[in-house]
Design an enzyme around this catalytic site. Structure first.
Site, short mmCIF file in Angstrom:
data_model
loop_
_atom_site.label_atom_id
_atom_site.label_comp_id
_atom_site.label_asym_id
_atom_site.label_seq_id
_atom_site.Cartn_x
_atom_site.Cartn_y
_atom_site.Cartn_z
N GLU A 149 11.16 40.65 -38.73
CA GLU A 149 11.48 39.22 -38.76
C GLU A 149 10.96 38.52 -37.50
OE1 GLU A 149 12.41 37.81 -41.32
OE2 GLU A 149 13.65 39.15 -42.52
N GLU A 157 13.20 32.13 -40.03
CA GLU A 157 12.98 33.44 -39.40
C GLU A 157 13.99 33.67 -38.27
OE1 GLU A 157 11.39 35.22 -41.19
OE2 GLU A 157 9.68 34.16 -42.05
N HIS A 191 17.00 34.85 -39.94
CA HIS A 191 16.85 36.26 -40.35
C HIS A 191 17.03 37.19 -39.16
CE1 HIS A 191 14.24 34.74 -43.95
NE2 HIS A 191 15.47 34.25 -43.94
N TYR A 222 23.85 40.14 -36.39
CA TYR A 222 25.19 40.13 -37.01
C TYR A 222 25.50 41.48 -37.67
CZ TYR A 222 28.87 38.25 -40.19
OH TYR A 222 30.01 38.01 -40.89
N GLU A 267 5.06 39.59 -45.78
CA GLU A 267 6.22 38.98 -46.43
C GLU A 267 6.24 39.22 -47.94
OE1 GLU A 267 5.85 34.83 -44.60
OE2 GLU A 267 7.85 35.49 -44.03
N HIS A 312 8.57 31.42 -48.54
CA HIS A 312 7.52 31.65 -47.54
C HIS A 312 6.24 32.14 -48.23
CE1 HIS A 312 10.90 32.61 -44.37
NE2 HIS A 312 11.02 31.42 -44.92
MN MN Z 1 9.47 34.96 -43.81
FE FE Z 2 12.09 36.39 -42.73
#
Ligand code: MN
Ligand code: FE
Length: 338
Positions: free
Chosen positions: A79, A110, A113, A119, A183, A220
């Site tokens: 990411e 991003e 992400h 987390y 991606e 994306h």
């Molecule tokens: Mn992405």
């Molecule tokens: Fe991402």
């Protein structure tokens, strides 16, 4: 010849990069709106069941734990790699304001992400030194990252410019590396593994986080493909047989690396999931990516996980998983890339 005032995606010194109106590239605007409509943050997902499952000595097998950890290891750093690529390279060269508005939205996603994996590490009590070094220490993960870095090195050169046919080809080549391969292919074995867990009620919080990420990534990917296709429309001289063959070869190499990664995540196979089925899914996904950027399909295989299409569809999702807690603000009809 283009009129001097006409907006173009690349090498457009004729129009002001701060003037987004009047708008020409409405697809970029649509992807921006779709991204905004899908806003979320990782803290919205309750991780309590995951914490209990992860800390219990026998709720998960050692193979199931390996699968979760390997995916954390790949995604946690992938990411950030993607975020850096967008901000440091793609944004610099795509001077068009409609696309730049989308790229800023993507960069924010991003960051979300990246936050998701912070987390997950925090809530599950994972050792960050372990998770964040897997891109170096696990060969199947390192091979994917190394490949992306290798096929996107032209635009990382600080002296790179998009002037001239050869440089536009290099730019599109590297965009295929970021958007279609990283991606669009390298995320998908992980998505299918983690969402399969979610379907089996295992690590449901992590699964939901992956579901949110998958939705973002599908936009994306759609933006990246539209950007690639429209650069080709504006610069048709770059789309030679040799160039197309290079792109197809890169995508086939990516499928092989993703297969190796799946084998490493799943050395034995677990309930409903084995590396062969994931390999077939990655081939199916790769064919769809190839078609999306007007290249010939290579594999012609069926989708072994038809439920993945339903996961990607926002509206079906609430019936599909009984674990849903988060409401989306969006009421619009969104169409997701699979
Ligand atoms: Mn992405
Ligand atoms: Fe991402």
């Amino acid at each position: 010849m283009e009129r001097p005032s006409e907006k173009l995606l690349l090498n457009c010194s004729a129009t002001d990069p701060n003037k987004i109106l009047p708008m020409k590239y409405n697809w970029a605007r649509k992807h921006y709106k779709d991204g905004v409509a899908n806003n979320w943050t990782p803290e919205e997902v309750n991780m309590q069941k995951d914490v209990e499952m992860w800390k219990s000595p026998d709720a998960l097998t050692s193979h199931e734990r390996r699968l979760v950890l390997w995916n954390m290891g790949f995604f946690s750093t992938a990411e950030s790699l993607t975020a850096n690529n967008i901000v440091l390279t793609v944004y610099r060269h795509v001077t068009n304001p409609e696309c730049r508005q989308y790229l800023l939205r993507q960069a924010f996603e991003e960051a979300i992400h990246t936050d998701t994996f912070i987390y997950c590490c925090d809530t599950l009590g994972l050792d960050p030194d372990d998770v964040y070094s897997m891109y170096m220490s696990i060969p199947s993960i390192k091979a994917k990252d190394d490949f992306v870095i290798d096929i996107t090195k032209s635009i990382l050169d600080p002296n790179f410019s998009t002037e001239g046919r050869e440089n536009i080809q290099k730019f599109v080549h590297d965009l295929v590396g970021f958007y279609v391969i990283m991606e669009g292919i390298f995320f998908y074995a992980g998505f299918v593994m983690m969402l399969s867990f979610l379907r089996q009620n295992k690590m449901v919080g992590v699964g939901e986080q992956f579901q949110f990420i998958l939705r973002d990534e599908s936009v994306h990917l759609a933006f990246g493909c539209d950007l690639i296709n429209n650069i080709v429309i504006e610069n048709p001289e770059i789309w030679t047989e040799d160039f197309k063959a290079t792109l197809v070869a890169n995508i086939k190499r990516a499928v092989d690396l993703e297969h190796a990664y799946a084998c490493d995540c799943l050395p034995k196979g677990i309930l409903g999931l084995n590396a062969d089925a994931i390999h077939q899914y990655v081939k199916y996904v790769a064919d769809r990516r190839l078609e999306r950027i007007n290249l010939p399909k290579q594999y012609n295989v069926a989708n072994p996980f038809p439920w993945m299409s339903e996961v990607i569809d926002l509206k079906k999702e609430k019936n599909f998983f009984e674990t849903r807690v988060t409401e989306y603000k969006t009421g619009g009809v969104l169409s997701w890339e699979e």
